[in-house]
Write a protein that holds these residues in place. Sequence first.
Motif, short mmCIF file in Angstrom:
data_model
loop_
_atom_site.label_atom_id
_atom_site.label_comp_id
_atom_site.label_asym_id
_atom_site.label_seq_id
_atom_site.Cartn_x
_atom_site.Cartn_y
_atom_site.Cartn_z
N SER A 9 0.94 -1.29 -0.11
CA SER A 9 -0.05 0.00 0.03
C SER A 9 0.98 1.26 -0.06
O SER A 9 2.18 0.93 0.26
N GLY A 10 0.15 2.38 -0.24
CA GLY A 10 0.74 3.67 -0.21
C GLY A 10 0.79 4.37 -1.56
O GLY A 10 0.10 3.97 -2.50
N GLU A 11 1.59 5.56 -1.74
CA GLU A 11 1.82 6.25 -2.71
C GLU A 11 2.34 5.47 -4.04
O GLU A 11 1.78 5.87 -5.33
N LYS A 12 3.14 4.60 -4.02
CA LYS A 12 3.58 4.12 -5.11
C LYS A 12 2.43 3.17 -5.75
O LYS A 12 2.22 3.19 -7.16
N VAL A 13 1.77 2.42 -4.94
CA VAL A 13 0.78 1.60 -5.37
C VAL A 13 -0.40 2.58 -5.95
O VAL A 13 -1.03 2.48 -6.81
N ALA A 14 -0.72 3.59 -5.36
CA ALA A 14 -1.77 4.53 -5.99
C ALA A 14 -1.42 5.23 -7.20
O ALA A 14 -2.19 5.30 -8.21
N TYR A 15 -0.05 5.51 -7.63
CA TYR A 15 0.50 5.94 -8.73
C TYR A 15 0.29 4.83 -9.81
O TYR A 15 -0.20 5.10 -10.98
N LEU A 16 0.78 3.57 -9.58
CA LEU A 16 0.40 2.15 -10.33
C LEU A 16 -1.12 2.32 -10.71
O LEU A 16 -1.44 2.25 -11.96
N GLN A 17 -1.99 2.48 -9.73
CA GLN A 17 -3.29 2.31 -10.26
C GLN A 17 -3.87 3.44 -11.12
O GLN A 17 -4.43 3.22 -11.87
N LEU A 26 -7.88 -0.78 -15.06
CA LEU A 26 -8.29 -0.85 -13.82
C LEU A 26 -9.58 0.15 -13.67
O LEU A 26 -9.60 1.06 -14.37
N ASP A 27 -10.84 -0.35 -13.07
CA ASP A 27 -11.86 0.43 -13.03
C ASP A 27 -11.66 1.58 -12.29
O ASP A 27 -10.91 1.80 -11.25
N LYS A 28 -12.26 2.70 -12.99
CA LYS A 28 -12.10 4.16 -12.29
C LYS A 28 -12.78 4.09 -10.81
O LYS A 28 -12.66 4.95 -9.95
N THR A 38 -6.70 -7.55 -4.92
CA THR A 38 -7.11 -8.51 -5.79
C THR A 38 -7.46 -7.55 -7.28
O THR A 38 -7.24 -8.08 -8.36
N GLU A 39 -7.97 -6.50 -7.37
CA GLU A 39 -8.51 -5.71 -8.50
C GLU A 39 -7.25 -5.23 -8.96
O GLU A 39 -7.03 -5.44 -10.41
N THR A 40 -6.10 -4.80 -8.36
CA THR A 40 -5.04 -4.13 -8.84
C THR A 40 -4.05 -5.41 -9.44
O THR A 40 -3.40 -5.30 -10.58
N THR A 41 -4.16 -6.58 -8.63
CA THR A 41 -3.30 -7.71 -9.10
C THR A 41 -3.98 -8.17 -10.66
O THR A 41 -3.27 -8.42 -11.59
N GLU A 42 -5.21 -8.10 -10.74
CA GLU A 42 -5.84 -8.53 -12.04
C GLU A 42 -5.48 -7.39 -13.08
O GLU A 42 -5.03 -7.81 -14.08
#
Length: 80
Positions: A9-17, A26-28, A38-42
């Motif tokens: 989790s964190g800022e890097k994950v949010a940027y990836l998302q 990835l859905d908005k 799981t949604e980010t993984t997929e």
Amino acid sequence: MIGLKQGDSGEKVAYLQELLIAAGHLDKNPGADGEYGTETTEAVRKARAAQGSTKPGTPITGTAGGQVMKEFVEKVAGVK
């Protein structure tokens, strides 16, 4: 973004998302919440498959590895 995986989790994950949302993987909704679930993984699996990021016999995982994600970011951003 090197080595991000489900459970992070964190800022890097949010940027990836945000990148995954921009690329249509990835859905908005709920959007970039910074939680690698799981949604980010997929979405990462879809992004990696779309760019052909696998060697024969190697499974596509939901881990955002360094070189693969660097190429993905460059593609999304339109830079090389």
